[in-house]
Design an enzyme around this catalytic site. Structure first.
Site, short mmCIF file in Angstrom:
data_model
loop_
_atom_site.label_atom_id
_atom_site.label_comp_id
_atom_site.label_asym_id
_atom_site.label_seq_id
_atom_site.Cartn_x
_atom_site.Cartn_y
_atom_site.Cartn_z
N HIS A 126 -3.87 6.26 3.34
CA HIS A 126 -4.51 5.03 2.84
C HIS A 126 -3.90 3.76 3.43
O HIS A 126 -4.60 2.88 3.94
CB HIS A 126 -4.39 5.04 1.31
CG HIS A 126 -5.17 3.98 0.60
ND1 HIS A 126 -4.65 2.73 0.35
CD2 HIS A 126 -6.41 3.99 0.07
CE1 HIS A 126 -5.56 2.02 -0.32
NE2 HIS A 126 -6.63 2.77 -0.51
N ASP A 149 0.85 -1.19 0.00
CA ASP A 149 0.00 0.00 0.00
C ASP A 149 0.88 1.24 0.00
O ASP A 149 1.98 1.23 -0.55
CB ASP A 149 -0.92 -0.05 1.23
CG ASP A 149 -2.25 0.66 1.00
OD1 ASP A 149 -2.22 1.86 0.68
OD2 ASP A 149 -3.31 0.03 1.13
N SER A 177 -11.09 -0.55 -1.18
CA SER A 177 -9.84 -0.49 -0.39
C SER A 177 -10.11 -0.74 1.08
O SER A 177 -9.24 -1.20 1.80
CB SER A 177 -9.21 0.90 -0.50
OG SER A 177 -8.34 0.99 -1.58
#
Length: 717
Positions: A174, A99, A503
């Site tokens: 994220h 990620d 996600s």
């Protein structure tokens, strides 16, 4: 990309160099498989492709990231076993997260109570900008970062014009969010500026995290992702979680970095869980290889209301993440009535840059509309604020369920409220309104519903493999965040944030896989995947079929796969549909893979048996037939995982226009590990006019229900 026979990484690299001659390699893949990435002209690529020993050359594409209460909604708090697990066996399960990195100081990554790092972990804590050895601990046990692929395609990180750290430290938020959703430690009293308050924790709080940063500014180069996967496999990860994927259309498995990397992981006994994408439409699901667990996104039983009080005392229901308080009511104006000079009213209604007249919107709440599904909603509020506007009401029926954050008090309304608002503004001489801060509403029904943005099947590469496989919570999820990634509505740093996307659902599923792995360490990736899929539910909390947002449309397995995850049931599935790399090779043979393509995946020269086993006979936990001409028999094998002798009976939910017969219809098991095969005959009596018809096969012994969706495209009877 095949497996290699070299004694060590160094000998692979020198062999790669011989082949490359003058071409400069960016990355060498030398641990789990052999290959390299390099900047080549078309002529050079052709020359390398023609060398002996080169299986294939393909272009690196760019994947994009597929951007607390959820665990209670999933019933995971109630699992007795899970409570005992907290600091037990799962503390040896390692989840590799590929990620945008991690914010290691977050309370979610505290290693209090953890024992030493498991011996099996062979990774390292790579230091870099603002990332020291001390930033790893007994929770974050490894961290690596990769940027050469990104820089080859997009230029230096410095030239991108944003905050970044040349290290595993996350400037985006994220990666921190996904990692804490999987394995965040328990942190009390967490919220986003008072919204979604409660205790934050990951699904497997005692699992370890190995962090692989391959994404920069929301983009992940295939070349970097593949090296991250090569490292993660060799470092000893048990589960790999990737909340990223290519834009549709999905390319064939032999030319897709995530498909290739995850095949090697599958061969080594590592389950790979990937997001399906946020592309709204049929046929857009990504990461659809049968050896990947492909995750759709759905809602939880919680909504965020930011309501509008009109001057006539009417209340309109709005949705947003709005912590900002309006002290009084303000005048309302439609964007279309505030067009800047020379701008058509219809264009001004979208509230885009330089379309609104500042003198008309100053001190007012502006009512805006959406031009395209992909509009940047937050940006509209920035342009309103620049012109002196004090609030925004966005008419956005398709995305009203997604919690957006704005820089002025703002809320999103659907079609019904829009009609009432427009009527009020037309009939009132001086219409006014006040937007109230968000209230968090719990135990809402119906839930779950598939998120409107969640990418859908069919699988465009191999339609007989129903994709996505499963759905999980991906709408308005609260988890840890990077404080340098500014949260939109307050424009200040936050340690926890609410975001939406597949996600967010992917790490929920990765966490459940980690829990299963901790209880059943010998289970293969396919067995864990089967347990998750066959115990899922296709019903919501009102006992109706799961709907799809925003309008509650009817859904099919192309929306939710086998259904919404049920973690409790997945721990004891009863029966398992297992498969290994040989089964995958047979499947690829059946779809016409060439020996060269197979070698690209496996590294060995592989010849297909003739005739090949039909693709619909891959021992997958769902049953799909994409080109059905007349009657057909499908075969499956189940393995029993229970203690005592038991009998399972077959129950069929018939697809429209097809008779289904299961032989035998009763399976008698005497001991755990026992395998039994069965045949499913499909006898169509009407064709399905070019689209799939759906049903299900459930095996039940009265305690466990083992359910497989059925999808058939009947071309002729």
């Amino acid at each position: 990309m095949g497996e290699h026979s070299h004694p060590n990484s160094e000998s692979v690299i020198s062999a790669n160099h011989e082949m490359l001659a003058s071409e400069a390699a960016l990355h060498h893949y030398s641990k789990s498989f052999r290959g390299f990435s390099a900047m080549l002209t078309p002529e050079q690529a052709k020359r390398v492709a023609e060398s002996d020993g080169v299986v294939s050359v393909f272009e690196s594409r760019t994947s994009k990231i597929h951007t607390t209460r959820t665990w209670n909604f999933l019933g995971i708090d109630s699992i007795q076993q899970y409570k005992q697990l907290q600091m037990d066996s799962s503390s040896n399960v390692i989840v590799g997260v590929i990620d945008s990195g991690i914010w290691p100081e977050s309370e979610s990554f505290s290693d209090q109570g953890f024992g030493p790092v498991p011996d099996k972990f062979k990774g390292e804590c790579v230091t870099g900008e603002q990332f020291a050895l001390s930033n790893c601990n007994r929770k974050i046990i490894g961290a690596r970062y990769y940027f050469k692929g990104f820089e080859a395609e997009y230029g230096s990180l410095e030239s991108q014009g944003g905050t970044f750290f040349r290290s595993a430290r996350d400037s985006d938020g994220h990666g921190t969010h996904t990692a804490s959703t999987i394995a965040g430690s328990v942190v009390a009293n967490v919220s986003l500026l008072g919204m979604a308050g409660g205790t934050a924790r990951g699904g497997a709080p005692s699992a370890r995290l190995a962090i692989y940063k391959a994404c920069w500014f929301g983009l992940c180069s295939d070349a970097d992702v593949l090296l991250a996967m090569d490292d993660a496999i060799s470092d000893g990860a048990d589960i790999l979680s990737l909340s990223l994927g290519p834009d549709p259309p999905q390319s064939i498995y032999f030319e897709d970095a995530i498909s290739i990397g995850s095949f090697h992981a599958f061969q080594k006994g590592i389950l790979v869980s990937c997001s399906a994408g946020n592309s709204f439409f049929p046929g857009t699901a990504s990461n659809v290889a049968p050896w990947i667990l492909t995750v759709a996104a759905s809602s939880v039983d919680r909504i965020f209301n930011s309501n509008i009080y009109l001057g006539n005392s009417r209340i309109l229901k709005g949705f947003s993440l709005n912590p900002l308080k309006m002290e009084t009511s303000y005048g309302l104006i439609a964007g279309s009535a505030a067009a800047a000079k020379g701008v058509p009213p219809s264009n001004a209604s979208f509230c885009k840059n330089n379309t609104l007249d500042a003198t008309l919107i100053k001190g007012k709440i502006v009512v805006c509309t959406i031009e395209t599904l992909t509009d940047n909603r937050r940006e509209k509020s920035i342009f309103i604020r620049q012109g002196g506007g004090v609030g925004m009401i966005l008419i956005d029926p398709l995305a009203k369920d997604i919690g957006f954050q704005f820089v002025v008090p703002g809320t999103v309304i659907g079609q019904e409220e829009a009609v009432l608002l427009q009527k009020y503004m037309e009939t009132e001489k001086n219409p006014v309104a006040k937007i109230y801060p968000t209230i968090t509403v719990l135990n809402t029904k119906p839930a779950p519903a598939v998120a409107g943005f969640s990418s859908m099947g069919p699988n465009i590469v191999t339609p007989e493999i129903i994709k996505p496989d499963i759905t999980g919570p991906g709408l308005n999820i609260l988890a840890a965040w990077s404080p340098v990634a500014i949260e939109a509505s307050a424009e200040r740093s936050v340690n926890y944030n609410i975001v939406s996307g597949t996600s967010m659902s992917c790490p929920h599923i990765s966490a459940v896989a980690a829990i299963i792995k901790s209880i059943k360490p010998s289970w293969s990736p396919a067995a864990i995947k089967s347990a998750i899929m066959t115990t899922a539910t296709a019903l919501d909390n009102t006992k109706h079929l799961i709907g799809r947002q925003p309008f509650g449309n009817e859904t099919t397995p192309f929306d939710y796969g086998s259904g919404h995850i049920n973690p409790t049931a997945a721990l004891e599935p009863g029966l398992i549909y297992d498969l290994d790399s040989t089964d995958i090779i047979n499947f690829l043979c059946s779809i016409g893979a060439s020996p060269a393509q197979l070698k690209n995946l496996t590294g060995q020269l592989t010849y297909c048996q003739n005739p090949p086993i039909p693709s619909y006979n891959l021992n997958y936990p769902s049953i799909g037939v994409s080109n059905m001409n007349g009657s057909l028999s499908v075969y499956r094998t189940v393995t029993y995982y229970g203690k005592d002798p038991t009998v399972y009976y077959a129950y069929v939910d018939h697809p429209v226009g097809v008779k289904v017969k299961v032989t035998p219809s009763k399976l008698c098991f005497t001991k755990t590990g026992e395998k039994m095969s069965f045949k499913v005959d499909f006898i169509p009596y009407m064709n399905s006019s070019g689209s799939f018809v759906f049903g299900a096969l459930t095996w039940s012994n009265g305690i466990h229900k083992v359910r497989s969706p059925i999808g058939l495209n009947v071309l002729s009877v």
